[in-house]
Design a protein around this motif. Structure first.
Motif, short mmCIF file in Angstrom:
data_model
loop_
_atom_site.label_atom_id
_atom_site.label_comp_id
_atom_site.label_asym_id
_atom_site.label_seq_id
_atom_site.Cartn_x
_atom_site.Cartn_y
_atom_site.Cartn_z
N SER A 1 112.79 30.90 -15.78
CA SER A 1 111.45 30.32 -15.78
C SER A 1 111.08 29.83 -14.38
N VAL A 2 112.05 29.20 -13.69
CA VAL A 2 111.82 28.73 -12.32
C VAL A 2 111.57 29.91 -11.39
N ARG A 3 112.36 30.97 -11.57
CA ARG A 3 112.20 32.17 -10.74
C ARG A 3 110.80 32.76 -10.91
N ARG A 4 110.35 32.88 -12.16
CA ARG A 4 109.03 33.43 -12.43
C ARG A 4 107.93 32.56 -11.81
N GLU A 5 108.11 31.24 -11.91
CA GLU A 5 107.14 30.31 -11.34
C GLU A 5 107.07 30.43 -9.83
N LYS A 6 108.23 30.56 -9.19
CA LYS A 6 108.27 30.72 -7.74
C LYS A 6 107.61 32.03 -7.31
N LEU A 7 107.88 33.10 -8.05
CA LEU A 7 107.28 34.39 -7.72
C LEU A 7 105.77 34.37 -7.95
N ARG A 8 105.33 33.65 -8.98
CA ARG A 8 103.88 33.52 -9.21
C ARG A 8 103.23 32.78 -8.04
N PHE A 9 103.90 31.73 -7.56
CA PHE A 9 103.40 30.98 -6.40
C PHE A 9 103.32 31.89 -5.18
N LEU A 10 104.38 32.68 -4.96
CA LEU A 10 104.42 33.60 -3.83
C LEU A 10 103.34 34.66 -3.95
N PHE A 11 103.14 35.15 -5.16
CA PHE A 11 102.11 36.16 -5.41
C PHE A 11 100.73 35.57 -5.12
N ASN A 12 100.48 34.36 -5.62
CA ASN A 12 99.19 33.71 -5.40
C ASN A 12 98.91 33.51 -3.92
N MET A 13 99.96 33.25 -3.16
CA MET A 13 99.82 33.02 -1.73
C MET A 13 99.21 34.23 -1.02
N HIS A 14 99.55 35.42 -1.53
CA HIS A 14 99.07 36.65 -0.91
C HIS A 14 97.87 37.26 -1.63
N ASP A 15 97.64 36.82 -2.87
CA ASP A 15 96.46 37.24 -3.60
C ASP A 15 95.32 36.30 -3.23
N THR A 16 94.85 36.40 -2.00
CA THR A 16 93.91 35.43 -1.46
C THR A 16 92.52 35.49 -2.10
N ASP A 17 92.14 36.64 -2.65
CA ASP A 17 90.82 36.72 -3.28
C ASP A 17 90.89 36.50 -4.79
N ASN A 18 92.09 36.17 -5.30
CA ASN A 18 92.28 35.84 -6.71
C ASN A 18 91.79 36.94 -7.65
N ASP A 19 92.07 38.20 -7.28
CA ASP A 19 91.67 39.30 -8.16
C ASP A 19 92.83 39.82 -9.00
N GLY A 20 94.00 39.14 -8.92
CA GLY A 20 95.14 39.52 -9.74
C GLY A 20 95.98 40.65 -9.16
N THR A 21 95.71 41.04 -7.92
CA THR A 21 96.50 42.10 -7.28
C THR A 21 96.73 41.76 -5.80
#
Length: 216
Positions: free
Chosen positions: A111-131
């Motif tokens: 669960s912690v791993r998934r949360e960290k990866l979501r945070f990392l993903f959000n960091m690069h998904d700057t326009d919040n389009d899910g990709t």
């Protein structure tokens, strides 16, 4: 020491400890750093982060700063950004960099791993389009490899380039000529980074502290 002990008597710090996993002592240390950064104001703004020397030369400086003002990282399922953050938001974002506890179960660790990866993903998904784009994925891989300390920067860059090309061949190799490549989704991102040991590599040192020590 008395100040740290007094934290345990404040309901808001009890709530923060439960929400972030930090101990009262760790919350006290982070609160002191928050006050230093904000010049004893109740909120932090982006310009406060511009005063941190170690952050100035970080290749993903802007993404790191924006992560602290991104509502998606506040554990509230929000969207968009804010202009300033209080101590609670600061602490919640910092908790993404905290290594997992040694006493966690496998399910909790996952669960912690998934949360960290979501945070990392959000960091690069700057326009919040899910990709995120292939180039953004390359930057993620390069950052993770270079932080391990075992590889030089150029070696990490070469491996990241190869990883990007591999993803391109998998993602785009089976597409029809009239199909449009929409980017890497979070679920795809999880699969691509399945072999990376993310838990201990996501740490932060630019606040004059090492979050690898913020583990119970």
């Amino acid at each position: 020491m008395g100040a740290l002990q007094s934290l345990s008597g404040q309901p808001e710090y009890v709530d923060l400890a439960e929400k972030t996993g930090f101990s009262f002592e760790q919350i006290g240390v982070l609160h002191k750093r928050f006050k230093q950064l904000s010049h004893n104001e109740k909120t932090l703004r982006r310009d406060h982060f511009n005063e941190i020397p170690d952050l100035a030369c970080n290749p993903i400086r802007s993404q790191i700063i924006e992560a602290f003002f991104d509502r998606r990282n506040f554990h509230q399922n929000g969207e968009g950004t804010v202009e300033e953050i209080g101590f609670e938001e600061f602490l919640v974002v910092m908790s993404h960099f905290r290594p997992p506890s040694l006493h966690m179960t496998e399910d909790q660790r996952e669960s912690v791993r998934r949360e960290k990866l979501r945070f990392l993903f959000n960091m690069h998904d700057t326009d919040n389009d899910g990709t995120i784009t292939l180039e953004e994925y390359r930057h993620v891989v390069e950052e993770l490899l270079s932080r391990s300390g075992a590889l030089g920067k150029e070696t990490a860059k070469s491996i990241a380039d190869a990883a990007m090309l591999e993803v391109a061949s998998i993602s785009m190799g089976h597409m029809e000529p009239d199909e449009f490549y929409e980017g890497i989704t979070f679920e795809h991102f999880l699969k691509l980074l399945n072999g990376f040991e993310i838990e201990s590599r996501m740490n932060i040192r630019f606040l004059n502290m090492d979050t690898t020590t913020l583990c119970k």
